[in-house]
Design an enzyme around this catalytic site. Structure first.
Site, PDB file in Angstrom:
ATOM      1  N   THR A  53       0.800  -1.220   0.000  1.00 49.24           N
ATOM      2  CA  THR A  53       0.000   0.000   0.000  1.00 49.24           C
ATOM      3  C   THR A  53       0.841   1.283   0.000  1.00 49.24           C
ATOM      4  OG1 THR A  53      -1.633  -1.221   1.204  1.00 49.24           O
ATOM      5  CG2 THR A  53      -1.664   1.134   1.529  1.00 49.24           C
ATOM      6  N   ARG A 106     -13.534  -8.015  -1.190  1.00 48.55           N
ATOM      7  CA  ARG A 106     -12.956  -7.736   0.140  1.00 48.55           C
ATOM      8  C   ARG A 106     -12.485  -6.272   0.185  1.00 48.55           C
ATOM      9  NH1 ARG A 106      -7.710  -5.717   1.963  1.00 48.55           N
ATOM     10  NH2 ARG A 106      -7.327  -6.511   4.046  1.00 48.55           N
ATOM     11  N   VAL A 107     -12.851  -5.569   1.222  1.00 49.90           N
ATOM     12  CA  VAL A 107     -12.409  -4.183   1.390  1.00 49.90           C
ATOM     13  C   VAL A 107     -11.490  -4.131   2.602  1.00 49.90           C
ATOM     14  CG1 VAL A 107     -13.158  -1.823   1.901  1.00 49.90           C
ATOM     15  CG2 VAL A 107     -14.482  -3.237   0.311  1.00 49.90           C
TER      16      VAL A 107
HETATM   17  N1  ASP Z   1      -3.604  -2.510   4.519  1.00 49.14           N
HETATM   18  C1  ASP Z   1      -3.812  -3.019   3.203  1.00 49.14           C
HETATM   19  C2  ASP Z   1      -5.074  -3.831   3.196  1.00 49.14           C
HETATM   20  O1  ASP Z   1      -5.247  -4.656   4.071  1.00 49.14           O
HETATM   21  C3  ASP Z   1      -2.692  -3.854   2.675  1.00 49.14           C
HETATM   22  C4  ASP Z   1      -1.316  -3.302   2.850  1.00 49.14           C
HETATM   23  O2  ASP Z   1      -1.101  -2.317   3.515  1.00 49.14           O
HETATM   24  O3  ASP Z   1      -0.387  -3.859   2.283  1.00 49.14           O
HETATM   25  O4  ASP Z   1      -5.853  -3.693   2.297  1.00 49.14           O
END
Ligand code: ASP
Length: 319
Positions: free
Chosen positions: A185, A213-214
């Site tokens: 992210t 999925r969110v």
């Molecule tokens: N936090 C993000 C999610 O769960 C994934 C990530 O940060 O890599 O969608």
């Protein structure tokens, strides 16, 4: 430009922090990909710093930084985002303006090169806070966004990662027991010279996630928050924990109600989730321009700069 004519005046504060995701150490990746990550983070800082230095808005600075990272192809956002279990990039993004608590967010959206721009369109439109799935695509078309084909988003590395996750799942070892990605992210938080705070986060979520999925990124108070006078936060890591612990608002609440130092509040919330089995990190800035960037994973790609701090990018450090 700020007025520097009075040498006795207090410095006009601004601050910026960005992340390119928490996860395993990028050293395991080919050198050129690590270099591309470093250059992307540097370019994201370069896009946002002039906005803040020249008296622009934190909201615009965070959006600009995230846009650069979404276009890179090497981070988990926009092009190059991780793939869901059906092989598609389904993207989440949010943007919050600490001035007036204005928010725009999109979730589980496909075909949009810059989900952060779509989140900004939701914010500017003003009627809703979060639009998901097919409705978000429709909203994008109404606002004149171009739709990209699925292939635009898919990179060879993400395909390989998805195959590994699905193979492990078939073998019964459980996808959650292997590192979820080497870098994730993207996000940005900023304080501008007007005293406004803003936060922006954009992601493809988790490799092999269920369709629809969110994660935490578009959920205000979980992966993203900005409250003027308090702090702005953007998280990265196992989103289910950030949601269950309302991680971003937990940091803000500790700063606001306990008078905790930003650094302590941010680290303690990351530690609390780690104790429960959730890995990740966050970036945060407060109303004084302090910056915190704690993480419990092996690594977190990150960078920062402020009115009194040289721009710095870290992509691979010992932890
Ligand atoms: N936090 C993000 C999610 O769960 C994934 C990530 O940060 O890599 O969608």
């Amino acid at each position: 430009m700020m007025d520097t004519s009075d040498p006795t005046a207090a410095p006009v504060r601004w601050a910026l922090a960005i992340h390119g995701g928490a996860g395993t150490r990028p050293r395991r990746l080919p050198a050129e990909e690590v270099r591309a990550m470093r250059e992307t983070l540097r370019a994201a800082l370069d896009a946002a710093i002039p906005i803040l230095r020249d008296g622009g808005r934190a909201l615009d600075a965070t959006q600009s930084a995230v846009r650069v990272m979404e276009a890179s192809g090497v981070l988990n956002a926009g092009r190059g985002a991780v793939l869901n279990q059906d092989g598609f990039a389904e993207l989440d993004a949010a943007l919050m303006d600490g001035r007036g608590r204005r928010v725009g967010a999109v979730a589980a959206v496909r075909h949009i090169a810059h989900p952060i721009d779509l989140a900004r369109a939701v914010l500017d439109h003003g009627r809703h806070v979060l639009i998901a799935g097919e409705g978000a695509r429709q909203f994008a078309v109404e606002r004149g966004f171009a739709l990209e084909p699925d292939d635009y988003f898919i990179t060879p590395r993400r395909l390989t990662e998805l195959e590994r996750v699905l193979a492990a799942r078939r073998a019964g070892s459980g996808s959650d027991s292997i590192p979820w990605h080497p870098a994730g992210t993207v996000g940005a938080v900023a304080l501008d010279t007007h005293g406004d705070l803003a936060a922006a986060t954009s992601t493809g979520g988790l490799t092999g996630k269920h369709a629809g999925r969110v994660g935490d990124s578009p959920i205000i108070g979980a992966g993203t928050i900005a409250e003027n006078g308090v702090c702005a936060v953007s998280g990265t890591g196992t989103g289910e924990f950030f949601m269950r612990f309302t991680a971003a608002s937990e940091v803000a609440a500790r700063v606001k109600f306990q008078g905790a130092r930003l650094e302590d509040a941010a680290r303690d919330v990351i530690e609390m989730m780690k104790a429960a089995g959730g890995e990740g990190g966050l970036i945060a800035v407060d109303a004084e321009g302090n910056i915190a960037m704690p993480f419990s994973s092996e690594a977190m790609l990150r960078g920062c700069a402020s009115y009194n701090r040289e721009a710095e990018v870290i992509v691979d450090d010992e932890k």
